[in-house]
Design a protein around this motif. Structure first.
Motif, PDB file in Angstrom:
ATOM      1  N   THR A  64      72.348  71.604  62.413  1.00  0.00           N
ATOM      2  CA  THR A  64      72.498  71.724  60.998  1.00  0.00           C
ATOM      3  C   THR A  64      71.524  70.700  60.293  1.00  0.00           C
ATOM      4  OG1 THR A  64      74.435  70.278  60.958  1.00  0.00           O
ATOM      5  CG2 THR A  64      74.953  72.504  60.727  1.00  0.00           C
ATOM      6  N   LYS A  65      71.038  70.958  59.248  1.00  0.00           N
ATOM      7  CA  LYS A  65      70.129  69.983  58.495  1.00  0.00           C
ATOM      8  C   LYS A  65      70.900  69.553  57.249  1.00  0.00           C
ATOM      9  CE  LYS A  65      65.635  70.123  58.193  1.00  0.00           C
ATOM     10  NZ  LYS A  65      64.469  70.604  57.881  1.00  0.00           N
ATOM     11  N   GLU A  66      70.527  68.429  56.422  1.00  0.00           N
ATOM     12  CA  GLU A  66      71.168  68.151  55.485  1.00  0.00           C
ATOM     13  C   GLU A  66      70.690  69.322  54.400  1.00  0.00           C
ATOM     14  OE1 GLU A  66      69.480  66.048  57.031  1.00  0.00           O
ATOM     15  OE2 GLU A  66      70.614  64.400  57.435  1.00  0.00           O
ATOM     16  N   GLN A  67      71.533  69.737  53.388  1.00  0.00           N
ATOM     17  CA  GLN A  67      71.189  70.835  52.754  1.00  0.00           C
ATOM     18  C   GLN A  67      71.759  70.196  51.133  1.00  0.00           C
ATOM     19  OE1 GLN A  67      72.829  74.445  53.424  1.00  0.00           O
ATOM     20  NE2 GLN A  67      71.814  74.641  55.353  1.00  0.00           N
ATOM     21  N   VAL A  68      70.783  70.717  50.228  1.00  0.00           N
ATOM     22  CA  VAL A  68      71.437  70.143  48.786  1.00  0.00           C
ATOM     23  C   VAL A  68      72.702  71.136  48.458  1.00  0.00           C
ATOM     24  CG1 VAL A  68      70.671  70.462  46.393  1.00  0.00           C
ATOM     25  CG2 VAL A  68      69.156  69.593  48.174  1.00  0.00           C
ATOM     26  N   GLY A  69      73.562  70.551  47.920  1.00  0.00           N
ATOM     27  CA  GLY A  69      74.860  71.322  47.770  1.00  0.00           C
ATOM     28  C   GLY A  69      74.728  71.993  46.334  1.00  0.00           C
ATOM     29  N   ILE A  70      75.445  72.992  46.265  1.00  0.00           N
ATOM     30  CA  ILE A  70      75.605  73.744  45.074  1.00  0.00           C
ATOM     31  C   ILE A  70      76.320  73.140  43.841  1.00  0.00           C
ATOM     32  CG2 ILE A  70      76.103  75.863  44.020  1.00  0.00           C
ATOM     33  CD1 ILE A  70      75.923  77.160  46.565  1.00  0.00           C
ATOM     34  N   THR A  71      75.582  72.669  42.956  1.00  0.00           N
ATOM     35  CA  THR A  71      76.442  71.775  41.970  1.00  0.00           C
ATOM     36  C   THR A  71      75.806  71.926  40.581  1.00  0.00           C
ATOM     37  OG1 THR A  71      74.819  70.019  42.306  1.00  0.00           O
ATOM     38  CG2 THR A  71      76.791  69.678  43.500  1.00  0.00           C
ATOM     39  N   THR A  72      76.455  71.901  39.647  1.00  0.00           N
ATOM     40  CA  THR A  72      76.334  72.300  38.286  1.00  0.00           C
ATOM     41  C   THR A  72      76.148  70.861  37.254  1.00  0.00           C
ATOM     42  OG1 THR A  72      78.429  73.031  37.681  1.00  0.00           O
ATOM     43  CG2 THR A  72      76.847  74.628  38.452  1.00  0.00           C
ATOM     44  N   ASP A  73      75.455  70.891  36.432  1.00  0.00           N
ATOM     45  CA  ASP A  73      75.636  69.715  35.542  1.00  0.00           C
ATOM     46  C   ASP A  73      75.639  68.388  35.897  1.00  0.00           C
ATOM     47  OD1 ASP A  73      75.864  71.605  33.404  1.00  0.00           O
ATOM     48  OD2 ASP A  73      78.032  71.706  33.694  1.00  0.00           O
ATOM     49  N   LEU A  74      74.657  68.308  37.035  1.00  0.00           N
ATOM     50  CA  LEU A  74      74.791  66.784  37.592  1.00  0.00           C
ATOM     51  C   LEU A  74      73.874  65.820  36.649  1.00  0.00           C
ATOM     52  CD1 LEU A  74      74.417  66.976  41.488  1.00  0.00           C
ATOM     53  CD2 LEU A  74      76.354  66.073  40.131  1.00  0.00           C
ATOM     54  N   GLY A  75      72.949  66.613  36.036  1.00  0.00           N
ATOM     55  CA  GLY A  75      71.968  66.043  35.321  1.00  0.00           C
ATOM     56  C   GLY A  75      72.406  65.098  34.200  1.00  0.00           C
ATOM     57  N   SER A  76      73.618  65.702  33.476  1.00  0.00           N
ATOM     58  CA  SER A  76      74.514  65.150  32.665  1.00  0.00           C
ATOM     59  C   SER A  76      75.610  64.230  33.092  1.00  0.00           C
ATOM     60  CB  SER A  76      74.850  66.131  31.483  1.00  0.00           C
ATOM     61  OG  SER A  76      75.986  67.124  32.212  1.00  0.00           O
ATOM     62  N   ASP A  77      75.721  64.075  34.098  1.00  0.00           N
ATOM     63  CA  ASP A  77      76.876  63.363  34.974  1.00  0.00           C
ATOM     64  C   ASP A  77      76.423  61.628  34.458  1.00  0.00           C
ATOM     65  OD1 ASP A  77      78.761  61.746  36.303  1.00  0.00           O
ATOM     66  OD2 ASP A  77      78.525  62.943  37.852  1.00  0.00           O
ATOM     67  N   PRO A  78      77.439  60.782  33.544  1.00  0.00           N
ATOM     68  CA  PRO A  78      77.002  59.449  33.406  1.00  0.00           C
ATOM     69  C   PRO A  78      77.270  58.729  34.548  1.00  0.00           C
ATOM     70  CG  PRO A  78      79.217  60.271  32.330  1.00  0.00           C
ATOM     71  CD  PRO A  78      78.628  61.352  33.209  1.00  0.00           C
ATOM     72  N   THR A  79      78.126  59.024  35.669  1.00  0.00           N
ATOM     73  CA  THR A  79      78.349  57.952  36.723  1.00  0.00           C
ATOM     74  C   THR A  79      77.028  58.004  37.658  1.00  0.00           C
ATOM     75  OG1 THR A  79      79.589  60.102  37.860  1.00  0.00           O
ATOM     76  CG2 THR A  79      80.802  58.591  36.403  1.00  0.00           C
ATOM     77  N   LEU A  80      76.114  58.736  37.747  1.00  0.00           N
ATOM     78  CA  LEU A  80      75.132  58.797  38.649  1.00  0.00           C
ATOM     79  C   LEU A  80      73.990  58.140  38.076  1.00  0.00           C
ATOM     80  CD1 LEU A  80      75.041  62.477  39.635  1.00  0.00           C
ATOM     81  CD2 LEU A  80      76.071  60.605  40.944  1.00  0.00           C
ATOM     82  N   ALA A  81      73.352  57.328  39.073  1.00  0.00           N
ATOM     83  CA  ALA A  81      72.329  56.667  38.701  1.00  0.00           C
ATOM     84  C   ALA A  81      71.136  57.215  38.513  1.00  0.00           C
ATOM     85  CB  ALA A  81      71.872  55.495  39.902  1.00  0.00           C
ATOM     86  N   HIS A  82      70.126  56.835  37.531  1.00  0.00           N
ATOM     87  CA  HIS A  82      68.939  57.718  37.130  1.00  0.00           C
ATOM     88  C   HIS A  82      67.734  57.151  37.889  1.00  0.00           C
ATOM     89  CE1 HIS A  82      70.355  60.228  33.669  1.00  0.00           C
ATOM     90  NE2 HIS A  82      71.337  59.338  33.794  1.00  0.00           N
ATOM     91  N   SER A  83      66.680  58.055  37.861  1.00  0.00           N
ATOM     92  CA  SER A  83      65.416  57.408  38.485  1.00  0.00           C
ATOM     93  C   SER A  83      64.301  57.935  37.722  1.00  0.00           C
ATOM     94  CB  SER A  83      65.306  58.172  40.064  1.00  0.00           C
ATOM     95  OG  SER A  83      63.872  57.678  40.410  1.00  0.00           O
TER      96      SER A  83
END
Length: 125
Positions: A53-72
């Motif tokens: 298995t390889k790493e895969q991007v999880g199926i997530t929604t609205d991560l862009g508006s999550d205030p707890t995640l760091a920005h780049s």
């Protein structure tokens, strides 16, 4: 062959595989009552070592508006926006590398760092 669980027809408890040395067969036996049944399937446990298995991007929604995640300020390859949130792969395998997944705050496109070599990138589809 697929290993499966068997349950006692008398008390509904789990049946465990056991060797019947007298008849030279495998039976499933209840540890609560004395119920036994002959094992049709000889597979008790299967450890598939060929699955890679390889790493895969999880199926997530609205991560862009999550205030707890760091920005780049990495540029989105899909829309060109210079703002994305990022998170690390959460798999629990020993050989996991630290791979950052980015999600564009404008179009919610998921991608990895474009500076990674192409053969080291996880699946993002």
């Amino acid at each position: 062959m697929q290993a499966s669980l068997h349950f006692c027809s008398e008390c509904n408890n789990l049946l465990y595989p056991k060797a019947d040395t007298g008849r030279r067969i495998m039976v499933y036996a209840c540890r609560i009552c004395s119920e036994e049944e002959i094992g049709e399937n000889k597979c008790v446990y299967r450890n598939d070592l060929l699955t890679v298995t390889k790493e895969q991007v999880g199926i997530t929604t609205d991560l862009g508006s999550d205030p707890t995640l760091a920005h780049s300020n990495i540029t989105c390859p899909h829309c060109g926006q210079d703002d994305a949130v990022f998170y690390q792969d959460q798999s629990k395998r020993k050989e996991t590398r630290m791979i950052l997944f980015f999600v564009c705050t404008k179009c919610n496109h998921s991608f990895t760092d474009p500076s990674l070599p192409q053969d080291n990138r996880p699946d993002t589809s």
